[in-house]
Design a protein around this motif. Structure first.
Motif, short mmCIF file in Angstrom:
data_model
loop_
_atom_site.label_atom_id
_atom_site.label_comp_id
_atom_site.label_asym_id
_atom_site.label_seq_id
_atom_site.Cartn_x
_atom_site.Cartn_y
_atom_site.Cartn_z
N THR A 22 0.87 -1.15 0.12
CA THR A 22 0.06 0.00 -0.16
C THR A 22 0.88 1.17 -0.08
O THR A 22 1.71 1.26 0.92
CB THR A 22 -0.89 0.24 1.33
OG1 THR A 22 -1.67 -1.22 1.13
CG2 THR A 22 -1.79 1.29 1.09
N ASN A 63 -2.29 -1.89 -3.55
CA ASN A 63 -3.13 -0.61 -3.06
C ASN A 63 -2.67 0.62 -3.47
O ASN A 63 -1.71 1.09 -2.87
CB ASN A 63 -3.31 -0.95 -1.64
CG ASN A 63 -4.16 -1.91 -1.30
OD1 ASN A 63 -4.96 -2.72 -2.05
ND2 ASN A 63 -3.60 -2.56 -0.02
N ARG A 110 -8.79 -1.59 -5.52
CA ARG A 110 -7.65 -1.31 -5.11
C ARG A 110 -7.43 0.02 -4.10
O ARG A 110 -6.26 0.55 -3.58
CB ARG A 110 -6.33 -1.34 -5.82
CG ARG A 110 -6.34 -2.54 -6.74
CD ARG A 110 -6.46 -3.79 -6.27
NE ARG A 110 -5.29 -4.14 -4.86
CZ ARG A 110 -5.36 -4.94 -4.19
NH1 ARG A 110 -6.40 -6.03 -4.37
NH2 ARG A 110 -4.64 -5.26 -3.41
#
Length: 551
Positions: A22, A63, A110
């Motif tokens: 992420t 992400n 995402r």
């Protein structure tokens, strides 16, 4: 940083398509509260859209953004504000990605979120439930085909602001309750803070307790075995509905202003959050909001806690040496070509900024060089600090303690022939300014002439401003363990400018073990976490009166 991560993966035999993780990549909240920005809002939004575009095409497991309310609550936002502003930010990012020509289903799955979990146990769990409800409502506007595009997936972190320097083992309890609230509210992942967060960076001892808080919650309590365990509770359902309605109304206000980028440019969310933070501090200082071990049930004496001590000078020198080695070993021609391309992509709007940054990273351009190439194209964003007024003072209307301080300051002003002037300074690279803004607001209401210095000043720049503005006191706000380096440099810079009569005080996350070092370095007073603002104001008036008597 993401560009370097991608290249590091490739060089270790991992294709970008396999990379998972992420990137926070949430610039709107930086302009509101966290302040770690470089470029103006519009080009910053372009960078975000390019990252979403690149990762959607090249990194399907990654992400592409973590839309963060955490820093809003830490800066003082109410739960309604955190919820509304975070989701309004998310809506803005979706629109930015769609403007790049992306299909909503190519990236919506995402997107991730990041919320703070404070001590209001049931409200925090209800907030996560309301967030899922409202995000689905927002995403339905964009007519996705996949059900997964409607989902809100979130990481949560227990609150740092709720943790206290005083009686610090209470922080283990606070973090455990906050972690339980996050789990009951349905968080997908969790960060638990260390008990010494209000004092210093974590030790291995405190970090292990923080980690084990999660492990015990996960493996011994059974809370992760059921979805939405609080569903059906009249109280929690009522809280969820109330939060959702109020947040949706605030989101509507943002829409009426033209969206979140416009609202951020106007400073609207920032002002609301700073007012809320100042109001809460007044409630704590008055004792209306109880903090165990701070404003109630306080220990008469406290033992020192073992803390992690960082040698900032050694860290800096090691980092510089690594950068110099990298620059010696790279191909200067390839470096020049890739930096030029990156700069051109940023200037012309043709091409993808992250794609160009990956090539620059492969040529061993440093983080600073990549940032500077974009800075040449976009310029810098400089915020003008504004101080909230008439929030702290009205909370003390008619209180003898407050009125006495106002009278003392007024008397000092008559003796000096001018209003006592205080500069609140934020030095170094720390953008957290909640404490600094609260002090500036409260001191202004008490009657000080307050100058809020800009963020990210060097000690020399702060000294220049203090001398130019003829301030009586400089209050340095410190959070990120830089006090032992920055405070002595500030004192020395003032001396070199012949301004040694300016009183220097320091406040923030400072271990008690460091107080004497700072006093020996020329700091007149140190105000640690949990200091009552009126106590700080009284101490500053005492210092000014003492200096006048001894002059």
């Amino acid at each position: 940083i993401l560009a370097n991560f991608i290249v590091a993966g490739e060089e270790q035999g991992v294709s970008r398509a396999e990379l998972s993780g992420t990137i926070q990549n949430d610039i709107l909240k930086e302009f509101m509260v966290r302040n770690t920005y470089i470029y103006p809002p519009e080009p910053s939004m372009r960078i975000i859209a390019d990252i979403i575009e690149y990762t959607a095409k090249e990194m399907p497991k990654f992400n592409s953004i973590s839309i963060s309310g955490y820093h809003m609550q830490e800066a003082g936002a109410t739960l309604v504000q955190e919820l509304a502003f975070t989701l309004a930010d998310g809506r803005e990012y979706v629109r930015a990605a769609l403007a790049k020509g992306l299909d909503v289903d190519a990236f919506a799955g995402r997107l991730s979120f990041f919320f703070a979990i404070g001590m209001n146990f049931f409200m925090e769990a209800a907030k996560l439930r309301a967030a899922r409800l409202l995000w689905t409502r927002i995403m339905e506007e964009f007519e996705p085909k996949k059900a997964s595009s409607l989902m809100l997936r979130t990481h949560c972190q227990t609150s740092g602001v709720s943790l206290q320097e005083q009686d610090p083992y209470n922080n283990v309890i606070r973090t455990a309750y906050e972690a339980l609230s996050a789990a009951l509210g349905g968080t997908q992942s969790l960060h638990t803070n260390a008990l010494d967060e209000a004092i210093a960076l974590p030790t291995e001892f405190s970090a292990r307790i923080a980690r084990n808080t999660q492990l015990i919650l996960q493996h011994e309590t059974g809370v992760t075995r059921v979805v939405d365990p609080l569903a059906g509770s009249y109280y929690v359902e009522s809280l969820t509905n109330d939060l959702a309605e109020k947040a949706w109304a605030l989101i509507g206000e943002i829409e009426a202003m033209g969206g979140m980028t416009k609202a951020v440019n106007d400073g609207y969310p920032k002002r609301l959050i700073e007012e809320a933070a100042t109001r809460k501090q007044a409630a704590i200082d008055r004792g209306d909001e109880v903090i165990v071990g701070v404003n109630k049930y306080r220990l008469e004496t406290e033992d020192d806690l073992d803390i992690l001590d960082i040698d900032n000078k050694a860290v800096r020198e090691a980092q510089i040496a690594r950068i110099e080695k990298t620059r010696r070993q790279r191909d200067p021609k390839k470096w020049e070509e890739t930096i030029t391309t990156l700069r051109d992509v940023a200037r012309t709007g043709k091409g993808n900024i992250l794609e160009a940054a990956v090539e620059a990273a492969r040529a061993r351009a440093t983080l600073g060089e990549i940032s500077d190439a974009l800075r040449e194209a976009f310029g810098d964003h400089t915020a003008v600090p504004k101080v909230v007024r008439n929030v702290y003072g009205p909370a003390y209307e008619g209180e003898p303690e407050y009125e006495t301080l106002v009278e003392r300051l007024d008397g000092l002003a008559k003796v000096l022939g001018e209003t006592p002037k205080v500069m609140v300074a934020k030095l170094g690279q720390d953008g957290h300014d909640r404490g600094a803004k609260i002090i500036a607001s409260a001191f202004g209401d008490i009657g000080f002439d307050v100058l809020a210095g800009p963020l990210f000043q060097t000690p020399g720049e702060a000294a220049d401003l203090a001398v130019a503005q003829k301030v009586h006191v400089v209050g340095m706000s410190s959070l990120a363990a830089g006090h032992k380096t920055l405070a002595p440099q500030l004192v020395e810079a003032l001396k070199k400018k012949g301004a040694e009569d300016v009183i220097v005080v320091v406040g923030g996350v400072i271990p008690r073990q460091d107080y004497q070092f700072l006093i020996d370095s020329g700091v007149a007073a140190v105000f640690g976490p949990g200091t009552n603002v009126l106590d700080a104001a009284r101490a500053v008036i005492d210092l000014m009166e003492g200096k006048r008597r001894n002059a």
